[in-house]
Scaffold this active site. Structure first.
Site, mmCIF file in Angstrom:
data_model
loop_
_atom_site.group_PDB
_atom_site.id
_atom_site.type_symbol
_atom_site.label_atom_id
_atom_site.label_comp_id
_atom_site.label_asym_id
_atom_site.label_seq_id
_atom_site.Cartn_x
_atom_site.Cartn_y
_atom_site.Cartn_z
ATOM 1 C CG ASP A 122 -66.544 79.322 -50.469
ATOM 2 O OD1 ASP A 122 -66.436 79.039 -51.675
ATOM 3 O OD2 ASP A 122 -66.478 78.475 -49.573
ATOM 4 C CE LYS A 161 -65.134 83.365 -42.829
ATOM 5 N NZ LYS A 161 -64.460 82.082 -42.515
#
Length: 383
Positions: free
Chosen positions: A109, A77
């Site tokens: 998340d 990410k």
């Protein structure tokens, strides 16, 4: 086939026309890779060949892209967050925003929020991260450790996104979200562009390994579809050459991409609990949907037990993979072993010489549900 290989419980979606291989889109910006290469600590993540999996899947070669250590974080990410925040701050410096300190706001998340918090800390900015019900306390603590403010939401990921968007409406706050909806698409698009570095690395690493013509199949874990959009963009923007089949894999508890493809339009699904926390998303990204609909060949949903077994299998082969990362192998096992596997292999153009690339998008350190080197305890889902 191993004795713990899963069966196909959830119907798979297959694009039967072959039109995906000829669909084309513009490429990602050429300067993304150079931006990442200039960051402190940048290095290409490993592309590990696993002959044992090639035997199991009955293909020529299998490679796993290991994202367990990307720019000091245990997931991919950081690629999207770093590029998007760079673009956000550059736009503000050119006069596009209000003067004064900026707070970067997001919902997560786990992995995306930690990446935003890390970049905010490195750049001397504040971060406010919203986490939904079910996020492990250790994942939230890791975001706090980056210096971010964390707000827990007593609802789903989609509800956390709504809360983050509302908070970002405050002065000097900017939403850096990795999903898009009508009216909020520019920054998610920058995040998708950031993921293109991963694909460029794969090209170079396959060439070094003697693979000519690229892979025959790439399997991608999917939440809202942003990484899948980046992969589709990479392989469907080439003017010529062999186009690989592209497979996306989701949890059965949150199969929004599979459901949307099945009905032919983007839909939201009610999510359940899953150890694949980073994939537990109920609505496809609006900017990802045209790419998913036109450029994706297949989609499948897997159980938590499938990803747990796949993670244990990868650990035994020396690859550190959390439940989300191992979903790619779990999906490949479901699709290409067991009953009717030959039909699915044929539909996707796979044979005994094919090269398969599995994207392992996180390490065990990214997901407290998965202790390193151990198969997690499995929960039984209600039917």
């Amino acid at each position: 086939m191993t004795d713990d290989a899963p069966s196909l419980r959830t119907p798979a979606w297959l694009q039967g026309t072959g039109a995906t291989r000829t669909w084309r889109c513009p490429p990602a910006p050429a300067d993304v890779r150079a931006f990442h290469a200039a960051l402190s600590g940048y290095a290409p993540t490993p592309l590990t060949e696993l002959p044992e999996l090639a035997v199991e899947l009955r293909v020529g070669r299998v490679f796993v892209k290991d994202e367990s250590d990307r720019l000091g974080l245990p997931a991919f990410k950081a690629l999207g967050a770093s590029w998007a925040i760079h673009r956000v701050l550059a736009e503000r410096a050119r006069g596009g925003g209000q003067p004064g300190p900026v707070t970067l706001v997001t919902a997560t998340d786990g992995n995306h929020g930690r990446a935003v918090a890390r970049m905010a800390r490195l750049l001397g900015r504040s971060a406010h991260v919203f986490v939904p019900r079910g996020v492990h306390p250790e994942a939230a603590a890791a975001i706090v450790a980056e210096g971010a403010r964390v707000t827990e939401v007593a609802g789903s990921y989609d509800e956390a996104v709504d809360r983050a968007a509302a908070a970002a409406a405050e002065p000097n706050a900017v939403l850096v979200q990795d999903t898009a909806w009508p009216g909020y698409e520019e920054i998610p698009g920058w995040i998708v562009e950031g993921y293109s570095t991963l694909c460029a690395e794969i090209d170079e690493q396959l060439a070094t390994a003697g693979v000519t013509g690229g892979p025959g199949l790439v399997a991608v874990p999917a939440g809202v579809g942003s990484l899948t959009q980046a992969v589709i963009t990479h392989y469907r923007s080439r003017p010529s050459g062999r186009a690989p089949a592209l497979l996306t894999v989701e949890p059965e508890a949150a199969a929004c991409v599979l459901e949307s493809l099945t009905v032919g339009k983007p839909v939201s699904v009610r999510t359940g609990e899953s150890t694949m926390a980073g994939l537990n998303c109920g609505t496809p990204s609006s900017i990802a949907w045209p790419f998913l609909q036109n450029g994706l060949d297949a989609a499948v949903a897997v159980r938590d037990a499938d990803s747990a077994r796949a993670a244990a299998r990868l650990a035994g082969l020396g690859v550190d993979s959390g439940p989300c990362g191992a979903a790619a192998l779990a999906g490949a096992r479901v699709m290409f072993t067991g009953a009717d596997a030959e039909g699915r292999r044929t539909a996707l153009g796979l044979d005994a010489s094919s090269v398969v690339v599995l994207l392992s998008t996180e390490g065990t350190a990214a997901n407290p549900h998965s202790p390193a080197g151990q198969e997690p305890a499995l929960r039984t889902k209600a039917p």
